[in-house]
Design a protein around this motif. Structure first.
Motif, short mmCIF file in Angstrom:
data_model
loop_
_atom_site.label_atom_id
_atom_site.label_comp_id
_atom_site.label_asym_id
_atom_site.label_seq_id
_atom_site.Cartn_x
_atom_site.Cartn_y
_atom_site.Cartn_z
N ILE A 43 31.37 25.91 39.83
CA ILE A 43 30.64 25.28 38.51
C ILE A 43 31.55 24.04 38.14
O ILE A 43 33.04 24.17 38.23
N MET A 44 30.78 22.78 38.21
CA MET A 44 31.67 21.70 37.89
C MET A 44 31.41 21.08 36.63
O MET A 44 29.99 20.87 36.32
N LEU A 45 32.24 20.71 35.90
CA LEU A 45 31.72 19.93 34.80
C LEU A 45 32.95 18.88 34.13
O LEU A 45 34.02 18.95 34.75
N GLU A 46 32.31 17.88 33.16
CA GLU A 46 33.28 17.10 32.69
C GLU A 46 33.77 17.78 31.19
O GLU A 46 32.61 18.23 30.49
N LEU A 48 36.14 26.83 39.22
CA LEU A 48 35.92 26.03 38.24
C LEU A 48 36.62 24.70 38.46
O LEU A 48 37.73 24.66 38.93
N ILE A 49 35.60 24.06 38.48
CA ILE A 49 36.11 22.25 38.97
C ILE A 49 35.96 21.51 37.38
O ILE A 49 34.69 21.39 36.98
N PHE A 50 37.05 20.91 37.14
CA PHE A 50 36.78 19.87 35.99
C PHE A 50 36.93 18.48 36.69
O PHE A 50 37.98 18.16 37.23
N ASP A 51 35.84 17.72 36.43
CA ASP A 51 35.84 16.09 36.43
C ASP A 51 36.54 15.36 35.46
O ASP A 51 35.96 15.56 34.20
N GLU A 52 37.95 15.19 35.60
CA GLU A 52 38.71 14.61 34.43
C GLU A 52 38.76 13.26 34.76
O GLU A 52 39.80 12.60 34.28
N ILE A 53 37.90 12.45 35.42
CA ILE A 53 37.93 11.15 35.76
C ILE A 53 37.84 10.29 34.62
O ILE A 53 38.54 9.03 34.42
N GLN A 54 37.19 10.71 33.53
CA GLN A 54 37.34 10.17 32.14
C GLN A 54 38.08 10.51 31.33
O GLN A 54 38.99 9.85 30.43
N THR A 55 38.11 12.00 31.13
CA THR A 55 38.79 12.89 30.03
C THR A 55 40.39 12.86 30.38
O THR A 55 41.26 13.04 29.56
N ASP A 71 40.30 25.57 38.56
CA ASP A 71 40.78 25.63 39.99
C ASP A 71 41.07 24.31 40.64
O ASP A 71 42.00 24.22 41.50
N ILE A 72 40.07 23.41 40.26
CA ILE A 72 40.19 21.98 40.86
C ILE A 72 40.11 20.87 39.95
O ILE A 72 39.34 21.17 38.74
N MET A 94 43.19 17.63 42.56
CA MET A 94 44.21 18.29 42.45
C MET A 94 43.74 20.09 42.55
O MET A 94 42.76 20.03 41.99
N ALA A 95 44.37 20.80 43.12
CA ALA A 95 43.95 22.15 43.13
C ALA A 95 44.89 23.20 43.21
O ALA A 95 46.15 22.91 43.63
N LYS A 96 44.61 24.45 42.90
CA LYS A 96 45.54 25.54 42.75
C LYS A 96 45.80 25.92 44.39
O LYS A 96 44.99 25.58 45.11
N ASP A 97 46.91 26.50 44.61
CA ASP A 97 47.26 26.69 45.53
C ASP A 97 46.32 27.43 46.71
O ASP A 97 46.11 27.21 47.99
N PHE A 98 45.73 28.42 45.88
CA PHE A 98 44.73 29.25 46.99
C PHE A 98 43.52 28.53 47.21
O PHE A 98 42.87 28.82 48.23
#
Ligand SMILES: Cc1ncc(COP(=O)(O)O)c(C=O)c1O
Length: 266
Positions: free
Chosen positions: A56-59, A89-96, A115-116, A133-137
């Motif tokens: 799941i990816m979101l801003e 769980l992917i957060f797109d933090e390109i703006q935030t 996680d990313i 950036m991602a967690k080690d696993f």
């Protein structure tokens, strides 16, 4: 699964991830497989998870479509769902990311970790650089050399990124975004009490949206520009305000005055 009204970029897969048809049309056909669900609606999200869902990816706050803030409860619920179902769980933090919302990363408002996480825009202070950036696993899935690009690993861009990080951290710019953002929000709430066509002021830190019921967002943006202030409009109904992280309280006073007079002239 991504959210409706999201914006994730204009490369082929990120444009497919983007939940707005107007950005997708010029690039069709797109890679298949993305589902888009409404923001802050955990039930619909749950219904759309299948055995093929991987992430799941979101801003944390949708920028491009008008500063739509994900709720604390929604993000808590999304993290829980991802843990239960084994999804990333992917957060797109390109703006935030990088102080914009008054914390170093947007996810820090929500008591969860993605996680990313993606970063760009502010990262190079104008020099083009993006980061994932991602967690080690998760990161373990890549070996050096698995992925690359012509300008990837660019030493100049990386030096710029480091300088920006040091400046943001050493000069207290995250704290400034929090303080200046709170001050700006107060000023805008006061304007909301004064003008009944302001239906909502929303956002976090220095990432603020103003919803207007008079359909005059573009005219107001242009009036602010004439007065020396750059703001954005999304269609006719939303103003988007993202001042630089070095903004001072005097700058905010000036901006609030410019907005006040633009509102009164409309
Ligand atoms: C949240 C978000 N993700 C990604 C991007 C990156 O877009 P692009 O691929 O056009 O650089 C942007 C740019 O506005 C953005 O706001």
């Amino acid at each position: 699964i991504t959210l409706k009204k999201s914006f994730h970029g204009r490369t082929l897969t990120t444009v497919a991830a983007t939940g707005q048809e107007r950005f997708q049309k010029p690039f069709m056909p797109l890679p298949p497989g993305f589902k888009h669900v409404p923001i802050n609606d955990i039930e619909t999200l749950k219904e759309n998870i299948s055995r093929n869902t991987c992430a799941i990816m979101l801003e944390p706050i949708q920028g491009e479509s008008g500063i739509n803030v994900t709720s604390y409860e929604f993000i808590q619920g999304v993290r829980k769902l991802c843990d239960e179902k084994g999804l990333l769980l992917i957060f797109d933090e390109i703006q935030t990311g990088l102080g914009r919302t008054g914390k170093l990363f947007g996810y820090q408002h929500y008591g969860v970790e993605p996680d990313i996480l993606t970063l760009a825009k502010a990262l190079g202070g104008g020099v083009p650089i993006g980061a994932l950036m991602a967690k080690d696993f998760v990161a373990e899935a890549f070996e050096p050399g698995d992925h690359g690009s012509t300008f990837g690993g660019n030493p100049l861009a990386c030096a710029a990124g480091l300088a920006v990080m040091q400046t943001i951290l050493n000069e207290g710019l995250v704290e400034n975004a929090y303080k200046a953002g709170s001050y700006l929000s107060e000023k805008l709430q006061a304007l909301k009490s004064k003008y009944n066509f302001i239906s909502e002021v929303r956002g976090k830190g220095l990432m603020i949206g103003i919803e207007l019921s008079n359909g005059k967002a573009k005219e107001i943006k242009e009036k602010c520009f004439e007065k020396g202030y750059l703001i954005g409009n999304i269609g006719i109904g939303i103003l988007r305000i993202l001042p630089p992280l070095v903004v001072t309280m005097q700058d905010i006073d000036g901006m609030a005055e410019a907005l006040d007079s633009a509102f009164s002239e409309i």
